[in-house]
Design a protein around this motif. Structure first.
Motif, PDB file in Angstrom:
ATOM      1  N   UNK A  33       0.241  55.669  32.925  1.00 47.19           N
ATOM      2  CA  UNK A  33       0.672  55.180  31.579  1.00 47.19           C
ATOM      3  C   UNK A  33      -0.662  53.921  30.770  1.00 47.19           C
ATOM      4  N   UNK A  34      -1.575  54.897  31.245  1.00 48.20           N
ATOM      5  CA  UNK A  34      -2.617  53.789  30.231  1.00 48.20           C
ATOM      6  C   UNK A  34      -3.041  54.898  29.397  1.00 48.20           C
ATOM      7  N   UNK A  35      -3.817  54.074  28.423  1.00 47.59           N
ATOM      8  CA  UNK A  35      -4.589  54.133  27.091  1.00 47.59           C
ATOM      9  C   UNK A  35      -5.706  54.047  26.938  1.00 47.59           C
ATOM     10  N   UNK A  36      -6.571  54.585  26.078  1.00 50.91           N
ATOM     11  CA  UNK A  36      -7.790  54.304  25.683  1.00 50.91           C
ATOM     12  C   UNK A  36      -8.076  52.934  24.386  1.00 50.91           C
ATOM     13  N   UNK A  37      -8.352  51.977  24.043  1.00 50.83           N
ATOM     14  CA  UNK A  37      -7.972  51.354  23.152  1.00 50.83           C
ATOM     15  C   UNK A  37      -9.533  50.900  22.447  1.00 50.83           C
ATOM     16  N   UNK A  38      -9.622  50.788  21.312  1.00 48.55           N
ATOM     17  CA  UNK A  38     -11.153  50.310  20.516  1.00 48.55           C
ATOM     18  C   UNK A  38     -10.833  48.975  19.433  1.00 48.55           C
ATOM     19  N   UNK A  39     -11.647  47.832  19.753  1.00 48.10           N
ATOM     20  CA  UNK A  39     -11.643  46.783  19.073  1.00 48.10           C
ATOM     21  C   UNK A  39     -12.245  47.126  18.227  1.00 48.10           C
TER      22      UNK A  39
END
Length: 846
Positions: free
Chosen positions: A596-602
């Motif tokens: 269910x997890x994801x990798x995000x970037x700002x």
């Protein structure tokens, strides 16, 4: 003399020593005249100080690197070299100097092979501080020479030591004054004619039959930073060859203003080009031919010029001068701030024939289905077949026959899966196809519930959700809707692809014959509050049961659409202070799992998103890494093991082995924004997409016995990977009629662990382009590609999941599937842009 006395009091104070004098901020350079890179940045930010040694009356000049925030937390294996020390004496030749308007000091290394230059930060180091530091160095040099305490140094002898070094510096500058144009012409005239090389396939015809662009009304004016001599050639679209224009021209790189450069090309008879240096030039260097080839646009016409340098020295000067100008233009910072290893990396990136590491031994040539193409042959008509073409056609026919046999063998298995197929059809509930959608079901069974009509040539979705023949015009065509196709997500589990069109999503089904047919429409995308929006990004998730959507108007949130119901069912508040710019699966094939997890970037942060945390923050606390400065992250991709590659708007690429730590490897920025990035399952190869080229990077560490990559261990400082630019040849761009603008490139997927990612796909304008990865690595050439033109702009493209036989191509008003074998080597006929109902377009001078 009084000034020296007052400075001496300032320096020594009452009972102080030279160790108390320092310059807090500046840039340290290493200078090696005559080397490939003459000026190398050692430390971007350094402190210059004086240090007493254990020997009597002896001191060191020490440049210490100032660590950026967080760098003191780097692991020990990074093995940072943070200082340079030099014994202070008369032989140091310590003297004042200046570079690009900033002041500092210059001195010689003990071995005499190099010089060093420290350019002080003008904002933090003023002239009195520099004068005080110079006096301190002079006193320490006198102390070593006379073997007496520095406090006894006579002012006049200190002044003599400093003045001697200043005089030598002035003589050095006078020796390096450039010779005038008359001397350059004399040198050129005396050069042996045999040393001049023509570009590949140069035509013997003269300039008279060529159509040149209009002569520039004025040439760029400013500081000439580079000037070389060579022959000028222009690509002739009719013959498919370069034709000579002028036997001898001068190409000059002109610095018009800070970080703005132009090139001027002119002969004694006329001016040919005055053009700003920018990515659309599509510049290509070739060391073997000593040539620079680039595109020049005049009005609606595209041209391809080539300058062949008169000798190797002129070529190296041109290569370095253009690379420096391109870097400063794109990065808005001085070339000298770039480290030595990074400068070599950048110079390699701008050269066409750079060598990469050998491709893996496990890769055989047997499955390379591209024919050998040295890339140096003239373009030929599309219908002109050679023996190689006939052999290739026979080979492709055999391959297709084998595939047909495999399909027949698979029919029995498909019967067994019929029940599963029925379940899939229930998940993707059948709805009438939007009017005018081209679904490709010409041979499909008649579906009375669908409004699809085989005779329609339109690929439109209309804004109305119910059929309405009032908008239908004669001939079976439909009016152009307000929204067009924009995003594509290719699924694996149910053989579906999803295409975003405004606030609607079209669902398309892949067939066993590698076709694609329309299946259904998700009519309205709205958040949990009922507010309709257009997704700026989509990502399949949780075994293709969900679609994660991004809303550009609400960047701090993500939305999960349940594909069984076709509605947004969850709103994820990632973090109120973290606007997400891009997301990626936690592993390359995460969409195939229940993770269910994801990798995000700002813009300056990399983090794991776990929607199970709930509340106002879904960022996992121990799995995020932020940077104090604005890194301008733009895109990310993951390996099968969960390592992460991140690209930035500056062009930097960072490689992380996991979340929550600093990057193992940071590859220098070429300056062009990275708009897309992908990585092979094992992390061996990265393809980064910039506007006018792709960058292929082999992350394997050279001479590493364990076979590790830059994701697992930093590259040695002097062994950055040799990048390979994949770009369209400038002469092909002439036929295409306009600048290049690539969509994010993708490898084909190999989720079975076979490591068989061997093809790259992207598009520009109406063209889909593929590179054979093994061919690129085997030949070292980045301009051997296959291409197919469409009638409209390609907005998105990707391989069908798990194979590279077929490509899903999304046009503004149509979705198609094309077999990769239908893409061919570029020819004049295949590249010429065809306006609807009009003649061939493109090609300056055609």
């Amino acid at each position: 003399m009084n000034a020296l006395k007052s400075l001496g009091k300032l320096v020594w104070g009452s009972g102080g020593g030279p160790e108390t004098v320092k310059l807090a901020s500046g840039v340290l350079y290493e200078l090696r005249p005559g080397a490939k890179v003459e000026r190398r940045c050692v430390f971007k930010d350094a402190e210059l100080a004086i240090r007493k040694t254990s020997a009597a009356h002896q001191y060191q000049l020490v440049a210490v690197r100032v660590l950026e925030e967080g760098e003191d937390e780097l692991e020990e294996e990074d093995d940072l070299d943070d200082e340079r020390a030099f014994l202070i004496g008369v032989e140091l030749r310590f003297a004042a100097t200046a570079f690009e308007g900033a002041c500092g000091f210059r001195w010689k290394a003990q071995d005499g092979a190099a010089e060093y230059e420290y350019i002080a930060d003008a904002e933090t180091v003023d002239k009195p501080s520099r004068d005080a530091f110079a006096l301190a160095v002079g006193r320490c040099a006198w102390a070593r020479k006379s073997r007496r305490p520095y406090t006894e140094a006579p002012d006049d002898e200190v002044q003599r030591i400093l003045c001697q070094a200043e005089d030598e510096e002035l003589e050095r500058l006078l020796e390096n004054v450039q010779i005038d144009d008359a001397e350059l012409e004399q040198i050129a005239a005396s050069a042996p004619a045999a040393e001049r090389k023509e570009p590949p396939a140069a035509a013997a015809a003269g300039q008279s039959s060529l159509r040149l662009p209009p002569e520039p009304s004025a040439m760029a004016d400013g500081e000439i930073t580079t000037s070389v001599l060579g022959g000028l050639y222009l690509f002739d679209p009719r013959s498919g060859e370069f034709a000579p224009v002028a036997e001898e021209v001068a190409l000059s790189v002109v610095k018009v203003e800070r970080f703005t450069y132009w090139i001027n090309v002119a002969s004694n008879d006329r001016s040919y080009v005055s053009q700003r240096i920018e990515p659309d030039m599509n510049a290509v260097f070739n060391h073997d031919h000593r040539s620079l080839i680039w595109n020049h646009f005049s009005g609606s016409q595209a041209y391809s010029f080539s300058v062949v340098a008169m000798d190797d020295t002129h070529y190296e000067t041109l290569h370095q001068g253009m690379t420096r100008a391109a870097y400063e233009t794109l990065n808005q910072e001085p070339w000298e701030k770039v480290s030595a290893a990074s400068q070599d990396y950048l110079l390699d990136a701008y050269e066409d024939d750079v060598e990469m590491l050998p491709r893996p031994d496990s890769w055989d040539d047997d499955d390379d289905d591209d024919d050998d193409d040295d890339g140096e042959q003239p373009l030929r008509p599309a219908d002109a077949k050679t023996e190689d073409d006939e052999d290739e056609s026979e080979s492709e026919s055999e391959s297709e026959s084998e595939e047909d046999e495999e399909d027949e063998e698979d029919e029995d298995e498909s019967d067994e899966d019929e029940g599963e197929e029925d379940k899939i059809d229930q998940i993707f509930l059948k709805k009438p196809a939007p009017r005018g959608v081209k679904t490709g079901r010409d041979d499909a069974e008649d579906d009375s519930s669908s409004e699809y009509e085989p005779g329609s040539e339109s690929g439109d979705y209309t804004e109305e959700s119910e059929p309405d023949n009032s908008d239908r015009e004669d001939g079976g065509d439909f009016k152009e809707p307000a929204a067009v196709n924009s995003k594509l997500a290719v699924g694996y589990k149910h053989g579906r692809s999803f295409v975003v069109r405004g606030s609607r999503i079209g669902v398309f089904k892949h067939t066993d014959s590698d076709d694609i047919v329309f299946d259904t429409t998700i009519n309205k995308i709205d958040d949990t509050h009922g507010k309709e929006f257009t997704p700026s990004s989509v990502l399949l998730h949780e075994q293709d049961s969900s679609l994660v959507l991004m809303n550009q108007q609400r960047p701090n949130e993500l939305y999960r659409m349940d594909l069984e119901y076709g509605k947004v069912v969850e709103e994820w508040k990632v973090h109120e202070d973290i606007p997400t710019v891009s997301i990626a699966p936690s592993t390359k094939y995460g969409q195939m799992t229940s993770d269910k997890t994801l990798v995000g970037i700002s813009h300056n942060m990399l983090y794991r998103i776990d929607p199970r945390l709930g509340g106002d923050s879904m960022v996992v606390q121990n799995e995020h890494q932020s940077y104090a400065t604005k890194s301008h992250f733009t895109t990310a991709a993951t390996t099968e093991g969960g390592a992460i590659a991140v690209g930035s708007a500056k062009g930097e690429i960072r490689l992380f082995d996991r979340l929550g730590v600093r990057a193992k490897t940071a590859l220098p920025a070429l300056g062009d924004a990275v708009i897309g990035i992908d990585v092979t399952s094992d992390g061996r190869y990265i393809v980064a997409t910039c506007k006018t080229y792709l960058l292929l990077i082999d992350t394997k560490l050279p001479e590493d016995p364990a076979g590790r990559t830059g994701f697992q261990k930093p590259f040695p400082q002097a062994q950055k990977p040799a990048p390979k630019r994949l770009q369209l040849r400038p002469e092909h761009v002439v036929y295409m009629g306009g600048p290049i603008s690539f969509t994010p490139a993708k490898f084909n997927q190999a989720p079975d662990g076979s490591g068989s990612e061997n093809t790259i796909v992207t598009s520009t304008g109406p063209f889909v382009v593929t590179w054979n990865l093994r061919r690129v690595l085997g030949t070292g050439r980045g301009d051997a590609y296959h291409i197919k033109q469409y009638a409209d702009t390609v907005v998105a493209d990707n391989f069908r999941f798990g194979q590279d036989r077929s490509i899903v191509v999304t046009l503004p008003n149509d979705v198609q599937s094309v077999k990769r074998s239908q893409l061919a080597k570029p020819t004049r006929e295949s590249l010429m842009v065809r306006p609807p109902g009009g003649p061939l377009a493109g090609g300056g001078g055609a």
